[in-house]
Design an enzyme around this catalytic site. Sequence first.
Site, short mmCIF file in Angstrom:
data_model
loop_
_atom_site.label_atom_id
_atom_site.label_comp_id
_atom_site.label_asym_id
_atom_site.label_seq_id
_atom_site.Cartn_x
_atom_site.Cartn_y
_atom_site.Cartn_z
CG ASP A 170 -0.63 0.05 0.41
OD1 ASP A 170 0.51 -0.27 0.74
OD2 ASP A 170 -1.38 -0.68 -0.26
CG ASP A 234 1.09 -7.30 -0.79
OD1 ASP A 234 1.61 -6.54 0.04
OD2 ASP A 234 0.32 -6.92 -1.68
C1 GLA Z 1 -0.50 -3.29 -1.48
C2 GLA Z 1 -0.79 -3.80 -0.07
C3 GLA Z 1 -1.87 -4.88 -0.14
C4 GLA Z 1 -3.14 -4.31 -0.75
C5 GLA Z 1 -2.83 -3.74 -2.14
C6 GLA Z 1 -4.02 -2.97 -2.72
O1 GLA Z 1 0.06 -4.26 -2.27
O2 GLA Z 1 0.38 -4.30 0.51
O3 GLA Z 1 -2.13 -5.40 1.15
O4 GLA Z 1 -3.65 -3.33 0.10
O5 GLA Z 1 -1.73 -2.83 -2.08
O6 GLA Z 1 -3.74 -2.38 -3.94
#
Ligand code: GLA
Length: 431
Positions: A170, A234
């Site tokens: 990430d 997301d």
């Molecule tokens: C980010 C990523 C998600 C997930 C969260 C976890 O938002 O884009 O897919 O992995 O972190 O905290």
Amino acid sequence: MNKPIRKVLEWITIIAFAISISGCKGKTVENKSGRQIPESSVGKNLALTPPMGWNSWNGLGIKVSEESIKEIADSIVSTGLKSAGFTYIVIDDYWQGGRDSVTGQLYADPKRFPSGIKSLADYVHSKGLKFGIYSDAGTQTCGERPGSYGYEIKDAKIFADWGVDYLKYDYCFCTDYASENNDYKMAIDRYKKMGDALKMTGRPIIFSICEWGPRSPWLWGKEVGGQLWRTSYDVYDLWDKPRNDISPIGIQTSMDVDANLERFAGPGGWNDPDMLVVGLKNTGNIKGGGCNETEYRTQMSMWCMLAAPLMIGCDIRKMDNSTKTILMNKDIIAIDQDSQGKQGFRVFRKDGLEAFKKPLSGNRVAISLFNRNSSINKISATYKELQLDSSAKYKIFDVWKHESVLQPDAFFQVELKPHECQVFILSLTEK
Ligand code: GLA
């Protein structure tokens, strides 16, 4: 900074980076069987088709534990999802307990993972599945757990020792807002650092870049060792949000970003429009109001047309029949997993009605017809408009009805419900 100058600087960064990595040849590393192999060959045959599996974030979020992951591994086998191709079980954020203050070693949360990650990975492997984990290119993860920044080599090594086959990486706690251009370079540097560290372990580990898209990872993802890179923020359990500027976004929003990036995808490197929300029904860790069955089916259809990685997010221990039918449609999965590895692209757009085309192996092509509108609409498109040979004769197979269908000569006419997507495989018969 004005836009053209920024674009030029971005390109200079990428070209300079490409030149810098072209000099790193000749290093060897030890592989799993103790043999010396060229470092550059580690992971060479990974993700020749888009990775498929299950990830803990959408469904379980912070509630992830050793027990739940074992149950998920059992369910992926007993439900038939494994046979359908879903083989990676990836633990997302919140597995971490901390980092040892003396050795710097990352360890799992002892309460939720009492037997440790190695033993869990062994369990997952014993089911004939692959095991994935999550970390972050910054000092902390998005859930404020320890990130891998400054510990890339150490963390890659422990992941390999634990038997990790997939790392989602990430980008929280990284951004240098002081200079946009620097930020672009920073992302490339940080991902390359972990990409190199993974290769140095000698273990083939899929590297999933999760930078969300603002620094165009499709331009550099493969060069830093990635096999997939997120193209969007997301995707939550919702249909649409007008802009892809920050999480959460909807299914259609993410599809629209990915739909223009087909030239960057292919065997070994995929655009990733985020995980499937199919089956969440607003009960998961990520909410958003939920989608209806047609919309979940459209996500599955379009993700397959776009040759996207297929990571299930719902709690597969509790799947109902409609979710199973969507996730286990072997005909649509075969489009995603086609050996040519071509991402589909838009060929037709009129009054909120769209068609996508995905070339397939064996003289076949997949066509999807999609209705953006919130009313029932009829789409009519000629073969010419769909960029098909007008004089060709095709056998047409409806991927959701699982049967051959007839259409007028050199023409498609289909009625679509709001947000519906129908998908057909066309096999060339004669001219
Ligand atoms: C980010 C990523 C998600 C997930 C969260 C976890 O938002 O884009 O897919 O992995 O972190 O905290």
